[in-house]
Scaffold this motif. Structure first.
Motif: not given
Length: 656
Positions: A340-346, A374-375, A395-401
């Motif tokens: 859901e964050n992919l298109e959040n302009p904020n 980071p969030s 990145f599935l094995l090593n998610p960026p927090g």
């Protein structure tokens, strides 16, 4: 009074005219007055005890001689060759009457000097010593003055024009010498002007060069014995030199070899030395060496470009293993959280286009590790279909927090086709295929190797010109290359006021470097009319793009226009920076240089302070940090964001 009467009489005789009168005047002068002048000039007629008489006689002789000679000259002028001046000029060694007058005055001075000298000598105890007389001394001084005057005249003859001619001749002679540097030591003797601790190394190398020269001459003149001796000494010297770079590396036998080679060279010089032949041989050797250097430079350039294009086996292994494991996963496990964050302009959005899994992981890890929150950071990764599975799996094995990440495949962008994108259409043309894939193409030299890099064939490299189409819901996005690392929190970049510009970037021009004329062909009228050759360039790698202004100014349309005009590569070479400079001309806002430090992939002299203070460090150039070409001094900044104990890395032999 008697003198005046005599002169008046002479004038009366002169007034009578005629040759008889002139002859009478000359006769009177020769018989009566000439002896007087002679004795006065010689200083014999004057009595040294009578100063008054001395002064009177000098006055009489001087004035009389001048006036009488003037009268005689004027009286005999009509006689032509029988005149006084003509008679005197017949003999080249005879002085003119004016010179006679001057000499008479000098003799009078000498006479007075003699008188004074005699008076001084008599006063000194009355004894006469056998010394140089004043008259002899005066004459010697006159001779020295004449010699000095003559020498000065000869020196003055070498005027500025003569000196200039000599200098020009010397310059012309110097042009015939091809040597760039003339050494300060001779190979025939060991004396050096400067004490160099490695002089033996240099001397041995010079001896080998001269030995090769004389070997050629010995072969030419059938000096078999000397040829064999020279060849043997060359082998000995080369064996002693080996890999030595300093005198300390030389073995103890080096001095003996130097001596032996010197003796052979001296012998060869006596038997073979011919200036013309030696010069010709040295020129031939120099030309051969120059051709070898050019060949090696071309080969080095090719190998460097080849090394820059290739992916190390370890990274290829990593990509293959990750890809296999990704397609073994069920479709449910292939999804990332927080979509859901992919298109959040904020939020703070990053665009990263790469086909290198390890490089992309370093960019994301470094940005997350230095982010304050980071969030709020969202990473949009785009790769090709070959690396799509590997990029997702990593990145599935090593998610960026707590950060959000999303991976897309550029080949799934159906709108990106040859009918819409000029670059894709040009890549499909026969001319472009010939340029890239035909080995015997006339432009396949080393100068074009850089532009034959496969990355220019990949749409990942040109996708940066289509950001609003890829991310239509976003207002701002930070574009990052995959050869950078992030060292500070980048969120303040979203607060930078671009002042209505589309692109925020760090300028790279310094003096005359990295300006528009370095990238664009200003001999083309389209370029010359629309752009300033001295305009400052800027860097890709970390760019803040205002996507709202982008759409308003139709940046993609501007890019398409110029890309269509460059179908024959007449405006710029291949690549994305030149069209970027054109597309964003006048639309780029300069950022503080501390945001982005470049050159770690080619410049070994970047200050450590500048690197450590930079928010983003860029390894632009051929010496990428994941290649063996990388500069070791810059590697720690990159490797600190890699977990070398990761199972996948260990299985593929990826280590520091």
């Amino acid at each position: 009074m008697g003198l005046k009467r005599g002169l008046s009489g002479v004038n009366r005789i002169r007034g009578g005219g005629g040759s008889r009168s002139a002859a009478l005047v000359i006769l009177v002068f020769l018989c009566v007055f000439a002896p007087l002048v002679f004795f006065v000039g010689r200083g014999v007629y004057i009595d040294s005890s009578n100063d008054y008489a001395n002064a009177s006689v000098k006055q009489i002789s001087s004035s009389f001689l001048t006036q009488v000679l003037d009268v005689i000259t004027a009286s005999t002028a009509h006689l032509g060759p029988f005149s006084l001046d003509s008679s005197l000029k017949k003999n080249n060694s005879s002085p003119s009457w004016r010179e006679l007058e001057v000499d008479t005055q000098e003799n009078q001075t000498a006479s007075s000097s003699i008188v004074n000298a005699k008076r001084d000598t008599t006063s000194e105890g009355g004894s006469h010593q056998k010394v140089e007389t004043p008259e002899m001394l005066y004459r010697r001084q006159l001779r020295e003055k004449r010699r000095e005057r003559r020498a000065n005249e000869l020196v003055q003859q070498h005027n500025d024009d003569t000196i200039l001619k000599l200098e020009n001749a010397a310059i012309e002679r110097s042009k015939s010498v091809d040597s760039a540097v003339l050494g300060k030591y001779s190979i025939w003797r060991r004396e050096n002007e400067n004490d160099n601790s490695d002089s033996n190394i240099r001397l041995m190398r010079d001896q080998v060069i001269m030995a090769r020269v004389y070997s050629g001459l010995a072969k030419l003149k059938n000096k078999t014995d000397l040829l064999q001796e020279l060849q043997a000494r060359i082998k000995d010297s080369q064996r002693v030199l080996g890999e030595s770079t300093t005198d300390a590396d030389l073995p103890r036998s080096a001095h003996d070899k130097l001596r032996d080679m010197g003796q052979v060279l001296a012998k060869a010089k006596m038997q073979l030395y011919d200036c013309k032949l030696v010069t010709g041989k040295l020129r031939a050797m120099l030309q051969t060496a120059d051709e070898q250097v050019r060949s090696l430079k071309k080969q080095s350039t090719f190998l460097a470009q080849l090394a820059a294009k290739t992916i190390p086996n370890a990274i290829h292994c990593l990509s293959m293993r990750l890809t296999i494991d990704y397609y073994l996963l069920s479709p449910v496990k292939r999804k990332f959280p927080r979509t859901e964050n992919l298109e959040n302009p904020n939020l703070y959005h990053y665009a990263l286009f790469s086909d290198n899994v390890l490089a992309a992981s370093v960019v994301v890890n470094s940005a997350i590790m230095n982010a304050k929150d980071p969030s709020k950071h969202v990473f949009h990764l785009v790769t090709d279909k070959l690396n799509f599975g590997a990029m997702n799996m990593w990145f599935l094995l090593n998610p960026p927090g707590k950060a959000t990440i999303h991976v897309e495949n550029v080949d799934e962008f159906k709108w990106l086709n040859s009918s819409y994108c000029p670059v894709l259409r040009q890549l499909e043309s026969a001319a472009m295929k010939e340029f890239y894939f035909k080995a015997d193409h006339p432009t396949s030299g080393s100068s074009n190797l850089k532009y034959r890099n496969p990355k220019y064939l990949s749409m990942l490299n040109h996708l940066r010109f289509y950001l609003p189409e890829v991310y239509p819901k976003l207002n701002k996005i930070l574009f990052l290359d995959d050869d950078i690392i992030v060292q500070k929190d980048l969120t303040p970049l979203w607060e930078v006021n671009l002042n209505g510009k589309v692109n925020g970037a760090v300028e790279t021009c310094g003096e005359s470097f990295h300006r528009f004329d370095k990238y664009l062909n200003f001999s083309n009228p389209h370029i010359a009319r629309n752009f300033n050759p001295n305009a400052c360039g800027w860097a890709y790698g970390m760019n803040m793009f205002d996507l709202k202004e982008w759409k308003k100014r139709d940046i993609t349309g501007i890019y398409h226009k110029w890309q269509n005009m460059n179908e024959n590569r007449t405006l710029w070479k291949l690549g994305t920076l030149p069209p970027g400079l054109i597309t964003f001309y006048g639309l780029t806002h300069p950022l503080n240089k501390a945001w982005h430090v470049l050159g770690l992939g080619y410049n070994p002299s970047i200050a450590k302070k500048d690197i450590e203070n930079a928010a983003v460090v860029h390894y632009n150039g051929n010496m990428k940090p994941w290649l063996e070409l990388a500069m070791s001094k810059y590697l720690p900044y990159w490797t600190k964001y890699i977990q070398f104990d990761h199972p996948y890395l260990r299985r593929c032999n990826l280590h520091e």
